[in-house]
Design an enzyme around this catalytic site. Sequence first.
Site, PDB file in Angstrom:
ATOM      1  CG  ASP A  79      33.481  45.666  29.721  1.00 61.95           C
ATOM      2  OD1 ASP A  79      32.787  45.420  30.725  1.00 61.95           O
ATOM      3  OD2 ASP A  79      33.924  46.801  29.468  1.00 61.95           O
ATOM      4  CG  ASP A 134      37.207  42.093  36.411  1.00 61.23           C
ATOM      5  OD1 ASP A 134      37.714  42.967  37.143  1.00 61.23           O
ATOM      6  OD2 ASP A 134      35.991  42.053  36.146  1.00 61.23           O
ATOM      7  CD  GLU A 137      35.925  44.946  39.158  1.00 63.24           C
ATOM      8  OE1 GLU A 137      35.281  45.930  39.565  1.00 63.24           O
ATOM      9  OE2 GLU A 137      35.805  44.454  38.010  1.00 63.24           O
TER      10      GLU A 137
END
Length: 272
Positions: free
Chosen positions: A71, A160, A162
């Site tokens: 990634d 994503d 987090e």
Amino acid sequence: MPVHRPGSVRLLLAGLLIGALSLVLAAPAAPAGAADTPTRGSAHMGMGVLAHDGQNGVPRDTRATQTEGVDVSSHQGNVAWSTLWSSGVKWAYAKATEGTYYTNPYFAQQYNGSYNVGMIRGAYHFATPDTTGGATQANYFVDHGGGWSRDGKTLPGVLDIEWNPYGASCYGKSQSAMVTWIRDFLNQYKARTGRNAVIYTATSWWTECTGNYSGFAGANPLWIARYASTVGTLPAGWSYYTMWQYTSSGPTVGDHDKFNGALDRVVALANG
């Protein structure tokens, strides 16, 4: 013309030195951590993993066959895709967007470059739940590279979610409010693309910030972040992971990942 005696010169120099020192000591200190606060838009997958979860052990496969991936974000710039392909990397995700204020300037090279060497590719969105709503960010993501096409080489988009690199870990949201924000993003992404987005997260963050909510496991594939010899305990509801980010210090590109299956399973996810 006056005569300066040696003693008076020494006194004058001492006075100047004391004055300069007092100015330095009186200067206001920079706010704690100010120099360490990253610039908006600079966040990327796994940014908080080392700081919050650490790194422990050499990864080992948990299935007979796993497929290597990477990634990338603007931190990698123009990526040497042919080098990665030759090393065995077969799939890739590129950061497309963050919040509703940032698009990756290297996205085209990364997204198209991985595709052109033969990789199966996808795009991810770095969520900032404290700036705008989940549905709004899903729309921004789709409008700036996060869509999906049934070509057999495009993976569904990734949320994503987090640690907040710019402030409080959970973006100032309660656990229930965070679950609502994530649900709004996922629902809007599916409405726009017809696909269930992948969720990228770490178990410790998910537990802290969603209360270890299990309600997304039935529809949304899990991409787990853990830099250790195994993935460890998964967030509630998921009995297996689809992808695993296992290091931030891999060859050519730091962030390396394993798909939990052979290449035909990567193709199956791309095809929906």
